[in-house]
Design an enzyme around this catalytic site. Structure first.
Site: not given
Lengths: 214, 214
Positions: B21, B78, B191, B196
């Site tokens: 990604n 993940d 961001k 997270h």
């Protein structure tokens, strides 16, 4: 940053060992003592459902449960016996192999360790390939969101009958590669040097050594 | 010990990012660059079945697969969206929410991100409780038997309709607590500070900083 350092000092001095197994606690305590770390036995065992599919997941589940309860750095492990000709069983089911739906059940008499060993020897009866490995994964949870993990493996094979009265679990039937004695016939120091848990713990110890002390 | 140090140097300089990604790679690359670590994009994506029940397990599965292929320190993550009123769903199924057997299926048109968001908005339609959190777990696998992990959480809620074209995944419908814009309306720097993944990565960075450099 100041807080980080305070925190590392705390880790290096005292670690809660997330287990109710005295044999395991003593093994770990002995190794940590060698680098000046005090192993703390929990006031009470925290029961968790070890529902993970892997040793890592189960070790983490345990560490997290102890952390939640005691709010201090926790070391927890999960380990088991991986038998090649049984497709990896008993694996994460090692401690309750006697009662799981694989290869028939075994009465837990006189105790669970004995029942597990009986089942294993029954399933391996007449099999030529008796290769197996002990595998341990250790998780050191530093706070609720950060940790270190390591894996240790001890290759060997399963003997024809139990021998020795040291150790616990499958030790009496596990013969490490290159040896003629079972794990249960080894002195604690000798066992720690070659065992899966000893190796995994050594890797965690290397981490702790690399951390700044002040 | 000499080997240990060589090894820490290697870690600190170059880390393979176990992802295909590009958006995720760029986020991670930016943060690692800040502490002088080069993020390496794999020559090819390693496909793995993310069959774990937890973010930790999936991050480890990915890291292990990349390590096996490239034999160098790997960082893999993940992450997912945990929606409280959906009992934690989509969770580990976040990237394929559209096709899983929960709350009906969604056609992946024009793309999977859009399908996932459509399904989420459909399931939350009329629900008062729209609280959710983004959660990321990062595993830095140093060698095949040793690693570090961290977790980062960003609390927020799900907006009524998608807004913004930055970021990826559920960003256009996720509004971080205390903000009025969606994650997809934030600049990358902004961001990274609250996300997270940014938080989880910061904890890994703290570990790396604490390691000796020579």
């Amino acid at each position: 940053m100041a807080e980080d350092n305070k925190y590392v000092e705390e880790i290096v001095r005292r670690i809660l060992i997330g287990t109710g197994n005295k044999g395991k606690f003593k093994e770990i305590e002995r190794i940590l003592k060698g680098i000046g770390i005090e192993a703390i036995l929990p006031e009470e065992e925290v029961k968790v459902e070890e529902k993970g599919n892997t040793f890592l997941e189960n070790a983490y589940i345990k560490a997290e449960a102890y952390y939640e309860r005691f709010k201090m750095p926790v070391l927890a492990d999960d380990s088991g016996l991986v038998v090649y000709s049984l497709g990896g069983f008993p694996g994460v089911f090692s401690s309750r192999f006697w009662e799981i739906d694989y290869g028939g059940y075994e009465e837990p008499v006189p105790d669970k360790d004995t029942a597990n060993i009986r089942k294993l020897l029954r399933l391996l009866k007449g099999k030529e390939d008796r290769r197996a490995r002990f595998e341990a994964v250790i998780v050191l949870l530093l706070d609720k969101d950060r940790g270190v993990f390591s894996r240790g493996v001890c290759e060997g094979y399963i003997g024809e009958c139990p021998k020795g009265d040291k150790g616990f679990g499958y030790d009496p039937v596990f013969i490490p590669s290159g040896m003629e004695r079972t794990m249960a016939e080894l002195d604690p120091e000798e066992k720690n040097r070659i065992s899966h848990r000893g190796k995994a713990l050594q890797k965690i110890v290397d981490f702790l050594k690399n951390m700044p002390k002040d």
